[in-house]
Design a protein around this motif. Sequence first.
Motif, short mmCIF file in Angstrom:
data_model
loop_
_atom_site.label_atom_id
_atom_site.label_comp_id
_atom_site.label_asym_id
_atom_site.label_seq_id
_atom_site.Cartn_x
_atom_site.Cartn_y
_atom_site.Cartn_z
N ASN A 1 0.77 -1.22 -0.15
CA ASN A 1 0.00 0.25 -0.15
C ASN A 1 0.84 1.14 0.10
OD1 ASN A 1 -2.48 -1.19 -0.27
ND2 ASN A 1 -2.37 -1.64 1.88
N LEU A 2 1.92 1.11 -0.51
CA LEU A 2 3.00 2.32 -0.32
C LEU A 2 3.35 2.40 -2.26
CD1 LEU A 2 5.27 1.78 2.55
CD2 LEU A 2 3.45 3.37 2.49
N LEU A 3 3.16 3.94 -2.29
CA LEU A 3 3.61 4.07 -4.06
C LEU A 3 5.01 4.65 -3.99
CD1 LEU A 3 0.28 5.71 -4.99
CD2 LEU A 3 1.08 3.44 -5.64
N TYR A 4 5.58 4.56 -4.89
CA TYR A 4 7.08 4.99 -4.98
C TYR A 4 7.17 5.48 -6.63
CZ TYR A 4 8.00 2.54 -1.01
OH TYR A 4 8.06 1.84 0.28
N ARG A 5 7.66 6.53 -6.74
CA ARG A 5 7.97 7.13 -8.07
C ARG A 5 9.41 6.72 -8.45
NH1 ARG A 5 5.90 12.86 -6.25
NH2 ARG A 5 7.37 12.43 -4.76
N VAL A 6 9.63 6.16 -9.59
CA VAL A 6 10.94 5.60 -10.00
C VAL A 6 11.54 6.11 -11.37
CG1 VAL A 6 12.51 3.53 -10.62
CG2 VAL A 6 10.23 3.41 -8.88
N GLN A 7 12.65 6.70 -10.98
CA GLN A 7 13.32 7.06 -12.34
C GLN A 7 14.17 6.09 -12.81
OE1 GLN A 7 13.28 10.48 -14.11
NE2 GLN A 7 14.53 8.95 -15.46
N VAL A 8 14.34 5.78 -14.07
CA VAL A 8 14.95 4.55 -14.67
C VAL A 8 16.09 5.12 -15.48
CG1 VAL A 8 15.13 2.65 -16.06
CG2 VAL A 8 12.92 3.23 -14.51
N LYS A 9 17.51 4.89 -15.19
CA LYS A 9 18.65 5.09 -15.91
C LYS A 9 19.43 3.77 -16.26
CE LYS A 9 18.48 9.80 -15.59
NZ LYS A 9 18.36 10.55 -16.79
N GLY A 10 20.01 3.97 -17.43
CA GLY A 10 20.82 2.88 -17.86
C GLY A 10 22.22 3.36 -18.35
N THR A 11 23.23 2.70 -18.45
CA THR A 11 24.59 3.08 -18.69
C THR A 11 25.41 1.77 -19.20
OG1 THR A 11 26.58 4.30 -17.84
CG2 THR A 11 25.60 2.88 -16.44
N SER A 12 26.29 2.17 -20.17
CA SER A 12 27.12 1.33 -20.78
C SER A 12 28.63 1.91 -20.52
CB SER A 12 26.68 0.94 -22.14
OG SER A 12 27.09 1.97 -23.16
N PHE A 13 28.58 3.08 -20.08
CA PHE A 13 29.86 3.93 -19.88
C PHE A 13 30.61 3.51 -18.72
CE2 PHE A 13 32.27 7.46 -18.56
CZ PHE A 13 33.11 7.38 -19.56
N LYS A 14 31.94 3.32 -18.91
CA LYS A 14 32.81 2.95 -17.78
C LYS A 14 33.97 4.09 -17.59
CE LYS A 14 32.44 -1.88 -17.18
NZ LYS A 14 33.33 -3.36 -17.06
N THR A 15 34.27 4.55 -16.57
CA THR A 15 35.39 5.30 -16.16
C THR A 15 36.65 4.94 -16.68
OG1 THR A 15 35.86 4.71 -13.91
CG2 THR A 15 34.07 6.45 -14.29
N LYS A 16 37.67 5.49 -16.57
CA LYS A 16 39.01 4.86 -16.82
C LYS A 16 39.54 3.93 -15.92
CE LYS A 16 41.57 8.83 -14.93
NZ LYS A 16 42.74 9.50 -15.00
N TYR A 17 38.65 3.79 -14.58
CA TYR A 17 39.06 2.76 -13.60
C TYR A 17 38.34 1.40 -13.67
CZ TYR A 17 41.50 7.01 -11.88
OH TYR A 17 42.35 8.09 -11.94
#
Length: 126
Positions: free
Chosen positions: A45-61
Amino acid sequence: MFDTNKNIGNSSLGLAISYFTCHNYIVSSPLNDTQDYDLIVEKDNLLYRVQVKGTSFKTKYGIYQVALKSCGGTKGKVYKTVIKSRADLLFIATKNRDLYLIPISNLRNTYTLNLGEEYKKYLLTF
């Protein structure tokens, strides 16, 4: 499919819907894309608003990095950041299918997020 920005977005949204559905959430999708969130999920009975993100980028580390900002217009101006949105949760999918669920209130960065050791506690098991 994490080969284009469009495919990253579509695949990440599909993974989010699958994850929440498999974990007994009721999943609702907004009718347009003008709000600060991509999904609404309900559990106990609790509602949550969800932002979805995706990534294929990696840092130099070798650490995945996800953009927390949205840009647009002819000059690529930042018009929205996740941290200043009305979303409650941030769902992140990486190219290697790691999934994270992070409360927006726990974010400190405005424009990018490196998914290093600090965020391992938000890594989901599917």
